[in-house]
Design an enzyme around this catalytic site. Structure first.
Site, PDB file in Angstrom:
ATOM      1  N   LYS A  93       2.097 -15.986  -4.226  1.00 15.63           N
ATOM      2  CA  LYS A  93       1.857 -14.647  -4.770  1.00 15.63           C
ATOM      3  C   LYS A  93       2.539 -14.499  -6.130  1.00 15.63           C
ATOM      4  CE  LYS A  93       2.569  -9.877  -3.115  1.00 15.63           C
ATOM      5  NZ  LYS A  93       3.093  -9.136  -1.940  1.00 15.63           N
ATOM      6  N   SER A 169       0.460  -5.590  -0.446  1.00 14.55           N
ATOM      7  CA  SER A 169       0.283  -6.053  -1.809  1.00 14.55           C
ATOM      8  C   SER A 169      -0.149  -7.518  -1.888  1.00 14.55           C
ATOM      9  CB  SER A 169       1.585  -5.857  -2.595  1.00 14.55           C
ATOM     10  OG  SER A 169       2.645  -6.630  -2.062  1.00 14.55           O
ATOM     11  N   SER A 193       3.383  -5.258   3.152  1.00 16.04           N
ATOM     12  CA  SER A 193       2.540  -6.068   2.281  1.00 16.04           C
ATOM     13  C   SER A 193       2.141  -7.432   2.816  1.00 16.04           C
ATOM     14  CB  SER A 193       3.221  -6.237   0.918  1.00 16.04           C
ATOM     15  OG  SER A 193       3.342  -4.997   0.277  1.00 16.04           O
TER      16      SER A 193
END
Length: 483
Positions: A93, A169, A193
């Site tokens: 990420k 997220s 997330s």
């Protein structure tokens, strides 16, 4: 066979080297030399190139570099003793540093083109398991939103139905795993997330106990560490094997070891049930029905289900909202130190601006808020003494369409929508408890609906065993099986 891609879905599953296997099966095929690392890497790159125009889950790639690494691994005479996930393609990420790659935090305020000087602690822990990092996956600005729709870039789209959100997220990672581009990808969780995008995209998403894995740098700067790193996967065993291998690299002596979790347990458990959120918003019908159906399945398997109140102070939603706002205030104030000297706070999105204003208006409440949030861990632990786990929704309603949670909306509108949507996951972040998202149903719009199981501190094992049991009792649908 060509990848199966329709105007509404984005499935790249096909009869290539990756096939329909999960990460565990692929790892076994690599070790037994039934497939080469280069074949897997090329298949993943091909799938990424097919999926990316549809789901937009990638912000940077390093395909050629990983093909060279794959070729070197294929020259190794013996992979039997190599790390468990050796040769498996993945993504990290884009709020986590990988040496030589930029880290832009999903924000237009962070300048492009500045590679990180070193790999972050958790990324080292993950890559030590043998994964090949093909690139960086998308996220909303600083991970603050519950949908991956950065204001300055295209949204990440749900491969089950491209009109809908991937959640956030870790939305880019979830889109890439659900579409079949890679078998597992990095995710992290400061308010849901890992679990939210897993829920939206029909994946398994475990938020570990606080301290279970190595903290990223941002976690060490917080007055209350609400951040945990992990992965999103398509099977329970992939998540269980990841945790086991991560623990072999780093074991926190303050926590009981999870160990190797290979299946369900014979123990019958007492499980609490929560359906509506403490913030007063009623859970929607499809989500409610999915949680209730899961409770009935668990009862049929011999577990005891008992409705319980949410074990936190009634001020928790407002307290967490102010803490969330504190993070935005801190980023605007110190972004040039936290991200890059060229950080431009004028370029942050409406959500970050709005949260910053919210903190400035209520900052005087922060000492009491921090006291109550720190207290929540002990309230939760006390409430869990009579239970092995608690079953809840992951989200207040089913996955919204792209635009419903856009950061281009007026702040007041977006904030109200977020409080109705992401209202079950933050408790595990504040208390530090483990929690897992599991897909249990599919809506008429072809979108997964998931449930959350929360556990005692340090007891990921029970959650994984329950997850194995639910997976075996009624295997959840995967995008590969719907085409």
């Amino acid at each position: 066979m060509p990848a199966s891609v329709s105007p509404q879905t984005a499935s790249t599953f096909t009869n290539d080297a990756l096939g329909h296997d999960d990460a565990t099966a692929l790892a076994e095929r690599i070790r037994s030399r039934k497939v080469s690392v280069t074949e897997l890497t090329r298949a993943a790159i091909d799938r990424c190139q097919k999926a990316e125009p549809l789901v937009h889950g990638i912000v940077a790639e390093r395909y050629e570099q990983m093909l060279k690494v794959a070729a070197e691994l294929d020259k190794e005479k013996n992979l039997a003793d190599a790390p468990f996930f050796t040769g498996l393609p993945t993504f990290i990420k884009d709020n986590t540093d990988i040496e030589g790659m930029p880290t832009r935090q999903g924000s237009d305020a962070v300048p492009a083109g500045y590679p990180a000087q070193q790999t972050s602690g958790f990324a080292r822990q993950m890559l030590a398991q043998g994964f090949l990092c093909l690139g960086k996956s998308t996220l909303p600005e600083f991970g603050f939103n519950a949908s991956t729709e950065p204001a300055h870039d295209a949204p990440s789209r749900n491969p089950w139905n491209l009109d809908y959100s991937t959640g956030a997220s870790s939305g880019g990672s979830a889109a890439l795993v659900a579409s079949g581009a890679v078998p597992v990808a990095h995710a992290n969780d400061g308010g849901g997330s890992i679990r939210i995008p897993a829920a939206c995209c029909g994946l398994v998403g475990l938020k570990p106990t606080r301290g279970r894995v190595i903290d990223n740098d941002a976690a060490r700067l917080l007055p209350i560490n609400i951040l945990s790193d992990g992965v999103v996967t398509r099977s329970v065993r992939d998540t269980a094997n990841f945790i086991y291998e991560a623990e072999r690299y780093f074991h926190n002596p303050k926590l009981p070891a999870v160990g190797k979790v290979a299946g369900a347990t014979d123990k019958r458990l007492r499980i609490g049930l929560v359906i509506d959120s403490i913030n007063g918003h009623k859970t929607d019908d499809l989500t409610r029905q999915t949680v209730e159906a899961t409770a009935r399945r668990l009862e049929a398997l011999g577990h005891t289900i008992e409705p319980v109140p949410i074990p936190v102070n009634s001020t928790f939603p407002d307290d967490f909202a102010l803490y969330w706002a504190l993070l935005a205030f801190g980023m605007k104030l110190n972004g040039h130190k936290l991200t890059h000297p060229g950080f431009d706070k004028r370029r942050v999105d409406n959500l970050t601006h709005g949260l910053d204003r919210k903190f400035r208006q209520g900052f005087w409440r922060m000492p009491a808020v921090l006291w109550r949030l720190r207290r929540a861990r002990f309230d939760y632990a006390s409430a869990m003494k009579g239970f092995d786990a608690v079953l809840t929704p992951v989200l207040g309603h089913t996955t919204p369409k792209i635009g419903h949670l856009s950061p281009t909306l007026p702040f007041e509108t977006l904030f109200e929508r977020l409080t109705r949507y992401a209202n079950f996951t933050p408790l595990a972040n504040v208390t530090g408890a483990p929690a897992i998202s599991l897909p249990m149903a599919v809506t008429p719009d072809n979108l997964p609906v998931s449930v959350q199981l929360m556990g005692r501190h340090g007891d990921e094992r029970t959650l994984l065993e329950l997850a194995y049991e639910l997976e075996a009792d009624n295997p959840w649908p995967l995008l590969s099986s719907t085409r």
